[in-house]
Scaffold this active site. Structure first.
Site, PDB file in Angstrom:
ATOM      1  N   HIS A   1     -26.429   4.548   4.453  1.00 27.00           N
ATOM      2  CA  HIS A   1     -24.890   4.518   3.912  1.00 27.00           C
ATOM      3  C   HIS A   1     -24.518   3.385   3.178  1.00 27.00           C
ATOM      4  O   HIS A   1     -25.052   2.310   3.260  1.00 27.00           O
ATOM      5  CB  HIS A   1     -24.051   4.681   5.131  1.00 27.00           C
ATOM      6  CG  HIS A   1     -22.602   4.366   4.976  1.00 27.00           C
ATOM      7  ND1 HIS A   1     -21.982   5.656   4.747  1.00 27.00           N
ATOM      8  CD2 HIS A   1     -21.629   3.680   4.818  1.00 27.00           C
ATOM      9  CE1 HIS A   1     -20.528   5.385   4.361  1.00 27.00           C
ATOM     10  NE2 HIS A   1     -20.651   4.039   4.561  1.00 27.00           N
TER      11      HIS A   1
ATOM     12  N   ASP B   1     -12.050  10.092  13.859  1.00 27.04           N
ATOM     13  CA  ASP B   1     -12.117   9.327  12.551  1.00 27.04           C
ATOM     14  C   ASP B   1     -11.294   9.829  11.456  1.00 27.04           C
ATOM     15  O   ASP B   1     -10.828   9.034  10.816  1.00 27.04           O
ATOM     16  CB  ASP B   1     -13.519   8.880  12.505  1.00 27.04           C
ATOM     17  CG  ASP B   1     -13.655   8.230  11.145  1.00 27.04           C
ATOM     18  OD1 ASP B   1     -13.229   6.972  10.977  1.00 27.04           O
ATOM     19  OD2 ASP B   1     -14.275   8.674   9.972  1.00 27.04           O
TER      20      ASP B   1
ATOM     21  N   ARG C   1      -4.819   5.384   8.135  1.00 25.27           N
ATOM     22  CA  ARG C   1      -4.986   3.933   7.743  1.00 25.27           C
ATOM     23  C   ARG C   1      -4.809   4.029   6.146  1.00 25.27           C
ATOM     24  O   ARG C   1      -4.267   2.960   5.831  1.00 25.27           O
ATOM     25  CB  ARG C   1      -6.255   3.495   8.264  1.00 25.27           C
ATOM     26  CG  ARG C   1      -6.778   3.341   9.514  1.00 25.27           C
ATOM     27  CD  ARG C   1      -8.032   3.159   9.957  1.00 25.27           C
ATOM     28  NE  ARG C   1      -8.822   2.512   8.757  1.00 25.27           N
ATOM     29  CZ  ARG C   1     -10.065   2.364   8.397  1.00 25.27           C
ATOM     30  NH1 ARG C   1     -10.845   3.475   8.722  1.00 25.27           N
ATOM     31  NH2 ARG C   1     -10.594   1.629   7.553  1.00 25.27           N
TER      32      ARG C   1
ATOM     33  N   SER D   1     -15.274   3.469  11.872  1.00 16.74           N
ATOM     34  CA  SER D   1     -15.178   4.718  11.110  1.00 16.74           C
ATOM     35  C   SER D   1     -16.777   5.090  10.585  1.00 16.74           C
ATOM     36  O   SER D   1     -16.990   6.239  10.710  1.00 16.74           O
ATOM     37  CB  SER D   1     -14.272   4.435   9.848  1.00 16.74           C
ATOM     38  OG  SER D   1     -14.397   5.722   8.978  1.00 16.74           O
TER      39      SER D   1
ATOM     40  N   LYS E   1     -19.370   8.087  12.524  1.00 18.93           N
ATOM     41  CA  LYS E   1     -20.130   9.481  11.858  1.00 18.93           C
ATOM     42  C   LYS E   1     -21.725   9.418  11.847  1.00 18.93           C
ATOM     43  O   LYS E   1     -22.168  10.326  11.964  1.00 18.93           O
ATOM     44  CB  LYS E   1     -19.479   9.503  10.345  1.00 18.93           C
ATOM     45  CG  LYS E   1     -17.948   9.913  10.481  1.00 18.93           C
ATOM     46  CD  LYS E   1     -17.547  10.076   9.086  1.00 18.93           C
ATOM     47  CE  LYS E   1     -17.271   8.920   8.011  1.00 18.93           C
ATOM     48  NZ  LYS E   1     -16.286   7.990   8.382  1.00 18.93           N
TER      49      LYS E   1
END
Length: 424
Positions: free
Chosen positions: A82, A161, A168, A183, A187
């Site tokens: 990620h 989320d 947010r 967050s 995932k």
């Protein structure tokens, strides 16, 4: 429980109990907590932070709000990457097939761009026919056929989320490190991967502008992964200048294919190989150097199978923009600075990015950097080429480049090396 009691507890600097966290996340997902109440709680978290135990429990509660994916039917270990996002960050495109060519399975759930940072799915959708939306069964089929899949997360994955992220975004609480970390990790853990490598960007073109903030985010995410039994490693990498030469959608796909063919910009190749080695090590795979998979064509073979399995044509021409504009060097010397944020905003204003999630993107729009910091340039030499479908967009794009580059007599001094730090 009562939402006001939970808000007050965090507002006053207290530690939320596991029961309070479980209830708050579940109640908000179900609509039992009002948007304004969760806004207040998110702001209290931003201002007062969370302990490691709180962040771990908050993440777990968001995971439990939806499904958890299972790749146990595969005959190889799974590993994923990620990135926190940046300008020219096309690393996922060559990385996923490269790691798959070395023996791992890569179930890569990616997102779309917003603002000056590009989105992996937008880039891949510039390939004719390619599909981002796959069912879990289709993901498994692509993994079996190619070893790697890059697609959008389904609606069943961490729905808490998705709802909280949207809140947010409009309440000034995006910057909360506990909420950012939970967050991302909710995932990734729900995705079911066996190992995870995080690429946390640092610099003007990144969300985290300083090494200190990036390190805090990386350490928080590594702790969450560790607390959930997921082997997690993080690299801090530079995003003060664009990554590679291409910034956009189709232009970044073309550059990624160059890397898979054994070429491409040196910084893209270096980061791709570094992350590939981390992913393979985290998955417990040894014995094959990812550099060999670029040289022998096996990574390219996986790329072609993956794109084909998702409906795309790897041989089809990529979209091109109708209009171009070249920015030339105003003087001779050394290019000492090329600001990632300025270049990213230019590509965004040309149509490569979007201001709202529902906006379309122009696949052919973008920027090509002809020189990087440290290069010697001559007056009149092309520095940047801007691509767009609408000539009227060029003026605004050029505004974002005003002051974004500097040419001096001395040598360039980059504030950060490409790989800044490793956190495990």
């Amino acid at each position: 429980m009562d939402a006001i009691d939970v808000i007050r507890a965090k507002r006053d600097g207290g530690v939320l109990s596991p029961a309070q966290i479980d209830w708050a996340v579940d109640a908000y997902t179900r609509g039992a907590i009002a948007e304004e109440q969760m806004s207040a709680l998110a702001m209290a978290i931003l201002l007062n932070g969370m302990t490691r135990a709180e962040v771990a429990r908050w993440t777990e509660a968001m995971i439990r709000s939806g499904e958890r994916m299972d790749w146990s039917a595969l005959d190889r270990p799974t590993t994923d990457k990620h990135s926190t996002g940046g300008v020219g960050d096309k690393i996922t495109l060559p990385l996923a097939p490269l790691v798959a060519a070395c023996g791992a399975a890569v179930p890569q759930l990616s997102g779309r761009g917003l603002g000056h940072t590009g989105g992996t799915l937008d880039k891949l959708e510039s390939i004719p026919g390619w599909r981002a939306s796959l069912s879990n069964a289709e993901m498994l089929d692509v993994l079996r056929a190619a070893g790697a899949v890059i697609c959008a997360a389904g609606s069943g994955l961490a729905p808490a989320d998705r709802k909280l992220y949207a809140l947010r975004d409009v309440t000034g609480t995006v910057e909360s490190i506990p909420l950012i970390a939970s967050s991302i990790m909710s995932k990734k853990i729900a995705e079911g991967t066996g190992a995870l490598v995080l690429d946390v960007k640092v610099g003007s073109g990144a969300f985290m502008k300083t090494v200190e903030n990036a390190r805090e985010l990386a350490e928080t995410m590594v702790a969450i992964g560790t607390d959930h039994g997921l082997r997690t490693v993080a690299l801090l990498t530079a995003m003060d200048r664009p990554l590679g030469n291409a910034v956009g959608n189709a232009v970044e796909v073309a550059e990624s294919v160059e890397v898979l063919a054994g070429g491409g910009p040196s910084d893209v190749v270096e980061l791709t190989l570094t992350l590939a080695r981390e992913m393979l090590d985290a998955a417990g795979i040894t014995g094959k150097d990812p550099a060999d998979a670029l040289k022998d064509g096996s990574a390219m073979d996986v790329w072609r199978r993956m794109i084909t399995a998702q409906g795309g044509d790897p041989d089809a021409p990529l979209p091109t923009a109708r209009e171009t504009h070249t920015v030339t060097a105003p003087s001779s010397g050394v290019l000492t600075r090329l600001d990632a944020y300025g270049v990213g905003v230019a590509a965004w204003r040309l149509g490569a990015g979007r201001a709202r999630k529902e906006d379309p993107v122009s696949f052919g729009a973008g920027v090509i950097c002809h020189a990087k910091p440290g290069d010697t340039v001559s007056a009149g030499q092309p520095l940047l080429t801007l691509y767009g479908d609408d000539e009227a967009r060029f003026a605004r794009a050029l505004e974002s480049l005003d002051g974004a580059y500097e040419i001096e007599d001395g040598a360039a001094a980059s504030p950060h090396p490409l790989i800044i730090d490793r956190i495990a």
